[in-house]
Scaffold this active site. Structure first.
Site, PDB file in Angstrom:
ATOM      1  N   GLY A  11      43.224  47.902  48.851  1.00  0.00           N
ATOM      2  CA  GLY A  11      42.629  48.695  49.565  1.00  0.00           C
ATOM      3  C   GLY A  11      43.986  49.114  49.663  1.00  0.00           C
ATOM      4  O   GLY A  11      44.154  50.693  50.295  1.00  0.00           O
ATOM      5  N   SER A  12      44.874  48.488  49.132  1.00  0.00           N
ATOM      6  CA  SER A  12      46.466  48.621  49.672  1.00  0.00           C
ATOM      7  C   SER A  12      47.059  49.821  49.365  1.00  0.00           C
ATOM      8  O   SER A  12      47.762  50.706  49.546  1.00  0.00           O
ATOM      9  CB  SER A  12      47.527  47.607  50.030  1.00  0.00           C
ATOM     10  N   ASN A  13      46.756  49.837  48.073  1.00  0.00           N
ATOM     11  CA  ASN A  13      47.187  51.295  47.405  1.00  0.00           C
ATOM     12  C   ASN A  13      46.490  52.269  47.701  1.00  0.00           C
ATOM     13  O   ASN A  13      47.147  53.645  47.891  1.00  0.00           O
ATOM     14  CB  ASN A  13      47.267  51.259  45.629  1.00  0.00           C
ATOM     15  N   MET A  76      37.225  45.975  40.561  1.00  0.00           N
ATOM     16  CA  MET A  76      37.437  44.787  39.096  1.00  0.00           C
ATOM     17  C   MET A  76      35.812  45.134  38.081  1.00  0.00           C
ATOM     18  O   MET A  76      35.569  43.682  37.750  1.00  0.00           O
ATOM     19  CB  MET A  76      36.785  43.234  40.376  1.00  0.00           C
ATOM     20  N   ARG A  77      35.543  45.461  37.985  1.00  0.00           N
ATOM     21  CA  ARG A  77      34.447  46.415  36.471  1.00  0.00           C
ATOM     22  C   ARG A  77      35.040  46.853  36.004  1.00  0.00           C
ATOM     23  O   ARG A  77      35.747  47.571  35.690  1.00  0.00           O
ATOM     24  CB  ARG A  77      33.636  46.613  37.276  1.00  0.00           C
ATOM     25  N   ASN A  91      44.111  54.135  35.709  1.00  0.00           N
ATOM     26  CA  ASN A  91      44.333  52.681  36.855  1.00  0.00           C
ATOM     27  C   ASN A  91      45.807  51.642  36.927  1.00  0.00           C
ATOM     28  O   ASN A  91      46.353  52.932  35.790  1.00  0.00           O
ATOM     29  CB  ASN A  91      43.207  51.711  36.019  1.00  0.00           C
ATOM     30  N   HIS A  93      47.974  48.927  37.068  1.00  0.00           N
ATOM     31  CA  HIS A  93      48.087  47.275  36.783  1.00  0.00           C
ATOM     32  C   HIS A  93      49.501  46.179  37.338  1.00  0.00           C
ATOM     33  O   HIS A  93      49.965  47.461  36.559  1.00  0.00           O
ATOM     34  CB  HIS A  93      47.607  46.671  35.193  1.00  0.00           C
TER      35      HIS A  93
HETATM   36  C1  GRF Z   1      46.959  45.928  42.545  1.00  0.00           C
HETATM   37  O1  GRF Z   1      47.878  45.331  42.231  1.00  0.00           O
HETATM   38  C2  GRF Z   1      46.566  46.787  41.475  1.00  0.00           C
HETATM   39  O2  GRF Z   1      48.251  46.878  40.659  1.00  0.00           O
HETATM   40  C3  GRF Z   1      45.441  46.049  40.710  1.00  0.00           C
HETATM   41  O3  GRF Z   1      44.525  45.396  41.535  1.00  0.00           O
HETATM   42  C4  GRF Z   1      45.690  45.712  42.910  1.00  0.00           C
HETATM   43  C5  GRF Z   1      44.829  46.310  43.846  1.00  0.00           C
HETATM   44  O4  GRF Z   1      45.360  45.888  45.064  1.00  0.00           O
HETATM   45  N1  GRF Z   1      44.741  46.593  39.171  1.00  0.00           N
HETATM   46  P1  GRF Z   1      45.205  47.175  46.574  1.00  0.00           P
HETATM   47  O5  GRF Z   1      43.475  47.077  46.545  1.00  0.00           O
HETATM   48  O6  GRF Z   1      45.275  48.304  46.264  1.00  0.00           O
HETATM   49  O7  GRF Z   1      45.686  45.861  47.519  1.00  0.00           O
END
Ligand code: GRF
Length: 176
Positions: A11-13, A76-77, A91, A93
């Protein structure tokens, strides 16, 4: 404006998005399909409404909600069509798509000795890491850069760009 951030992991994003929108009039809610995912802990610490929802129950859960945008951040789905029909899903990536779809993208690019790597923000389709690209940010890999350094750089880029693109989508309804 109200957005849902969906994640299965750290969840860092999500946290970067919450911090960016702190004093702006955007409500954020967090949804995870993993009960023990750290994203739910972060939500609690950040005082953001958070829900554990089994992947198979997602449609039922979302159908009566009124989110302006659905933001996947490490979810992740693959989402089925009925869920995708509920609104706009985006999304992020950690690769220059269509390269390195799926898990371990940074590691695979690193071990492949790619000279240029980056991140992609895209609309979501019902296929893995596909859908129309909104923005890609690329950079050259420094000579001797470690995998850890590369991962850090990628995540910093994600945390900077993802909230700003979300904001543009919310304000303009699209990206220029
Ligand atoms: C990120 O690198 C994103 O690009 C990918 O999954 C990761 C999620 O990281 N889809 P976080 O959970 O936001 O730390």
């Amino acid at each position: 404006m109200k957005i849902a951030v969906l994640g299965s992991g750290s969840g860092s994003n999500f946290q970067a998005i919450v911090e960016y929108f702190k004093n702006k009039s955007v409500e954020i809610e967090c949804i995870s399909n993993k009960k023990d995912a750290y994203i739910l802990k972060r939500a609690e610490k950040l005082n953001i409404p958070a829900f554990f929802v089994e992947h198979d129950d997602l449609y039922e859960f979302l159908r009566d909600k009124t989110y302006n945008l659905f933001v996947l951040a490490g979810y992740m789905r693959i989402l089925p069509q009925n869920v995708l029909s509920l609104g706009t899903f985006i999304n992020i990536h950690p690769s220059i798509l269509p390269n390195y779809k799926g898990v371990g993208a940074i590691k695979r690019a690193y071990h492949n000795n790619d000279k240029e790597i980056g991140i992609t923000i895209h609309y979501v389709s019902d296929d893995l890491d596909s859908g129309e690209i909104i923005e890609q940010i690329k950079f050259n890999v420094d000579e001797g850069c470690t995998l850890y350094e590369l991962e850090e750089k990628i995540h910093q880029l994600e945390h900077y760009h993802y909230p700003r693109i979300i904001e543009k989508l919310l304000i303009k309804g699209d990206i220029e």
